[in-house]
Design a protein around this motif. Structure first.
Motif, PDB file in Angstrom:
ATOM      1  N   LYS A   1      95.094  63.151 167.337  1.00 30.26           N
ATOM      2  CA  LYS A   1      95.295  63.917 168.576  1.00 30.26           C
ATOM      3  C   LYS A   1      96.783  64.022 168.880  1.00 30.26           C
ATOM      4  O   LYS A   1      97.284  65.095 169.241  1.00 30.26           O
ATOM      5  CB  LYS A   1      94.569  63.222 169.746  1.00 30.26           C
ATOM      6  N   LYS A   2      97.480  62.907 168.719  1.00 28.12           N
ATOM      7  CA  LYS A   2      98.921  62.870 169.008  1.00 28.12           C
ATOM      8  C   LYS A   2      99.691  63.793 168.063  1.00 28.12           C
ATOM      9  O   LYS A   2     100.514  64.598 168.508  1.00 28.12           O
ATOM     10  CB  LYS A   2      99.413  61.428 168.870  1.00 28.12           C
ATOM     11  N   SER A   3      99.403  63.723 166.761  1.00 28.79           N
ATOM     12  CA  SER A   3     100.151  64.548 165.807  1.00 28.79           C
ATOM     13  C   SER A   3      99.829  66.033 165.980  1.00 28.79           C
ATOM     14  O   SER A   3     100.717  66.881 165.878  1.00 28.79           O
ATOM     15  CB  SER A   3      99.899  64.104 164.362  1.00 28.79           C
ATOM     16  N   LYS A   4      98.572  66.356 166.287  1.00 29.11           N
ATOM     17  CA  LYS A   4      98.207  67.758 166.546  1.00 29.11           C
ATOM     18  C   LYS A   4      98.932  68.293 167.772  1.00 29.11           C
ATOM     19  O   LYS A   4      99.400  69.430 167.790  1.00 29.11           O
ATOM     20  CB  LYS A   4      96.691  67.860 166.768  1.00 29.11           C
ATOM     21  N   THR A   5      99.010  67.454 168.794  1.00 26.87           N
ATOM     22  CA  THR A   5      99.667  67.864 170.031  1.00 26.87           C
ATOM     23  C   THR A   5     101.164  68.055 169.797  1.00 26.87           C
ATOM     24  O   THR A   5     101.755  69.018 170.301  1.00 26.87           O
ATOM     25  CB  THR A   5      99.402  66.828 171.144  1.00 26.87           C
ATOM     26  N   ILE A   6     101.772  67.171 169.015  1.00 29.84           N
ATOM     27  CA  ILE A   6     103.207  67.311 168.701  1.00 29.84           C
ATOM     28  C   ILE A   6     103.441  68.610 167.932  1.00 29.84           C
ATOM     29  O   ILE A   6     104.372  69.362 168.236  1.00 29.84           O
ATOM     30  CB  ILE A   6     103.722  66.086 167.922  1.00 29.84           C
ATOM     31  N   LYS A   7     102.602  68.890 166.946  1.00 31.88           N
ATOM     32  CA  LYS A   7     102.735  70.153 166.180  1.00 31.88           C
ATOM     33  C   LYS A   7     102.621  71.364 167.106  1.00 31.88           C
ATOM     34  O   LYS A   7     103.347  72.344 166.965  1.00 31.88           O
ATOM     35  CB  LYS A   7     101.656  70.242 165.094  1.00 31.88           C
ATOM     36  N   TYR A   8     101.684  71.276 168.041  1.00 36.52           N
ATOM     37  CA  TYR A   8     101.500  72.378 168.992  1.00 36.52           C
ATOM     38  C   TYR A   8     102.769  72.590 169.821  1.00 36.52           C
ATOM     39  O   TYR A   8     103.226  73.726 169.990  1.00 36.52           O
ATOM     40  CB  TYR A   8     100.298  72.092 169.906  1.00 36.52           C
ATOM     41  N   LEU A   9     103.336  71.493 170.328  1.00 32.53           N
ATOM     42  CA  LEU A   9     104.560  71.601 171.131  1.00 32.53           C
ATOM     43  C   LEU A   9     105.723  72.147 170.298  1.00 32.53           C
ATOM     44  O   LEU A   9     106.518  72.946 170.794  1.00 32.53           O
ATOM     45  CB  LEU A   9     104.927  70.245 171.735  1.00 32.53           C
ATOM     46  N   LEU A  10     105.811  71.734 169.036  1.00 32.39           N
ATOM     47  CA  LEU A  10     106.861  72.255 168.155  1.00 32.39           C
ATOM     48  C   LEU A  10     106.684  73.766 167.970  1.00 32.39           C
ATOM     49  O   LEU A  10     107.661  74.517 167.979  1.00 32.39           O
ATOM     50  CB  LEU A  10     106.842  71.549 166.797  1.00 32.39           C
ATOM     51  N   SER A  11     105.430  74.205 167.839  1.00 30.38           N
ATOM     52  CA  SER A  11     105.173  75.640 167.669  1.00 30.38           C
ATOM     53  C   SER A  11     105.513  76.430 168.930  1.00 30.38           C
ATOM     54  O   SER A  11     105.765  77.631 168.857  1.00 30.38           O
ATOM     55  CB  SER A  11     103.711  75.886 167.277  1.00 30.38           C
ATOM     56  N   ARG A  12     105.516  75.775 170.079  1.00 32.19           N
ATOM     57  CA  ARG A  12     105.892  76.425 171.339  1.00 32.19           C
ATOM     58  C   ARG A  12     107.413  76.437 171.519  1.00 32.19           C
ATOM     59  O   ARG A  12     107.919  76.934 172.513  1.00 32.19           O
ATOM     60  CB  ARG A  12     105.268  75.691 172.532  1.00 32.19           C
ATOM     61  N   GLY A  13     108.145  75.832 170.563  1.00 32.92           N
ATOM     62  CA  GLY A  13     109.601  75.900 170.594  1.00 32.92           C
ATOM     63  C   GLY A  13     110.288  74.713 171.235  1.00 32.92           C
ATOM     64  O   GLY A  13     111.484  74.783 171.544  1.00 32.92           O
ATOM     65  N   PHE A  14     109.578  73.611 171.432  1.00 32.36           N
ATOM     66  CA  PHE A  14     110.216  72.429 172.013  1.00 32.36           C
ATOM     67  C   PHE A  14     110.790  71.553 170.900  1.00 32.36           C
ATOM     68  O   PHE A  14     110.261  71.527 169.786  1.00 32.36           O
ATOM     69  CB  PHE A  14     109.212  71.640 172.867  1.00 32.36           C
ATOM     70  N   GLU A  15     111.870  70.849 171.203  1.00 34.00           N
ATOM     71  CA  GLU A  15     112.565  70.036 170.218  1.00 34.00           C
ATOM     72  C   GLU A  15     111.854  68.693 170.054  1.00 34.00           C
ATOM     73  O   GLU A  15     111.385  68.102 171.018  1.00 34.00           O
ATOM     74  CB  GLU A  15     114.025  69.791 170.631  1.00 34.00           C
ATOM     75  N   TYR A  16     111.827  68.207 168.816  1.00 34.69           N
ATOM     76  CA  TYR A  16     111.135  66.964 168.478  1.00 34.69           C
ATOM     77  C   TYR A  16     111.650  65.792 169.311  1.00 34.69           C
ATOM     78  O   TYR A  16     110.862  64.985 169.803  1.00 34.69           O
ATOM     79  CB  TYR A  16     111.297  66.689 166.978  1.00 34.69           C
ATOM     80  N   GLU A  17     112.968  65.717 169.495  1.00 30.66           N
ATOM     81  CA  GLU A  17     113.561  64.607 170.261  1.00 30.66           C
ATOM     82  C   GLU A  17     113.025  64.591 171.695  1.00 30.66           C
ATOM     83  O   GLU A  17     112.706  63.542 172.237  1.00 30.66           O
ATOM     84  CB  GLU A  17     115.098  64.698 170.319  1.00 30.66           C
ATOM     85  N   ASN A  18     112.960  65.764 172.306  1.00 33.65           N
ATOM     86  CA  ASN A  18     112.454  65.858 173.683  1.00 33.65           C
ATOM     87  C   ASN A  18     110.969  65.510 173.767  1.00 33.65           C
ATOM     88  O   ASN A  18     110.534  64.878 174.725  1.00 33.65           O
ATOM     89  CB  ASN A  18     112.697  67.254 174.256  1.00 33.65           C
ATOM     90  N   ILE A  19     110.211  65.935 172.768  1.00 34.25           N
ATOM     91  CA  ILE A  19     108.776  65.625 172.752  1.00 34.25           C
ATOM     92  C   ILE A  19     108.589  64.117 172.681  1.00 34.25           C
ATOM     93  O   ILE A  19     107.809  63.536 173.443  1.00 34.25           O
ATOM     94  CB  ILE A  19     108.075  66.328 171.561  1.00 34.25           C
ATOM     95  N   LEU A  20     109.331  63.475 171.776  1.00 32.37           N
ATOM     96  CA  LEU A  20     109.225  62.009 171.631  1.00 32.37           C
ATOM     97  C   LEU A  20     109.650  61.302 172.916  1.00 32.37           C
ATOM     98  O   LEU A  20     109.020  60.337 173.329  1.00 32.37           O
ATOM     99  CB  LEU A  20     110.079  61.511 170.456  1.00 32.37           C
ATOM    100  N   GLN A  21     110.707  61.807 173.528  1.00 34.02           N
ATOM    101  CA  GLN A  21     111.197  61.223 174.777  1.00 34.02           C
ATOM    102  C   GLN A  21     110.093  61.240 175.850  1.00 34.02           C
ATOM    103  O   GLN A  21     109.897  60.252 176.556  1.00 34.02           O
ATOM    104  CB  GLN A  21     112.427  61.998 175.258  1.00 34.02           C
ATOM    105  N   VAL A  22     109.366  62.342 175.925  1.00 31.17           N
ATOM    106  CA  VAL A  22     108.291  62.480 176.918  1.00 31.17           C
ATOM    107  C   VAL A  22     107.117  61.549 176.577  1.00 31.17           C
ATOM    108  O   VAL A  22     106.562  60.888 177.456  1.00 31.17           O
ATOM    109  CB  VAL A  22     107.810  63.948 177.012  1.00 31.17           C
TER     110      VAL A  22
END
Length: 155
Positions: free
Chosen positions: A131-152
């Protein structure tokens, strides 16, 4: 065969392009694309562009700022996706970077958090890490940066 282009006077074309720019902020590329609909000599195109710039109907910085606000606050796009789309419209890297101050950093992180929680909760029948990895991939596809996603995620 192409349909016949309707002929307009120079002033009619100029007014149509003014209306086009007034309706919503436009970049140079969009205005030039619109001009291709009309039969114009290069000098006339140049004169219209100069008029639109001089009268502030065409303003690249205003367009960039409004585009960034709209795509972030309405469509919830990340900075990466916004930057790619602006580059496709011929906006310079320098101007894009300058205009990103339109997005408040707190808002940026809270949107990531909101989208993360929303998407994560919709994942059914998967292990936690899937679930976590799918959600991260989704956020990356929406144009968010990996560092910011991890921070959240880590907070």
């Amino acid at each position: 065969m192409q349909p016949e282009k309707k002929l307009f006077t120079f002033d009619e074309i100029k007014q149509k392009l003014v209306n086009y720019c007034v309706y919503q902020d436009r970049c140079h590329a969009e205005v030039e694309q619109k001009m291709r609909e009309f039969v114009l000599i290069p000098e006339a195109k140049e004169e219209i562009i100069l008029y639109l710039l001089k009268e502030n109907y065409l303003n690249e910085e205003r367009f960039t700022r409004s585009y960034i606000r709209g795509k972030f606050y309405i469509k919830n796009w990340g900075k990466t996706k916004i930057k790619i789309h602006l580059k496709q419209k011929g906006i310079t890297e320098k101007l894009i970077t300058k205009c990103f101050d339109e997005i408040d950093n707190g808002d940026y992180l809270s949107i990531i958090k909101k989208i993360y929680e929303n998407y994560f909760s919709k994942q059914k029948g998967l292990r936690e890490y899937h679930k976590k990895s799918k959600t991260i991939k989704y956020l990356l596809s929406r144009g968010f940066e990996y560092e910011n996603i991890l921070q959240v995620i880590e907070n």
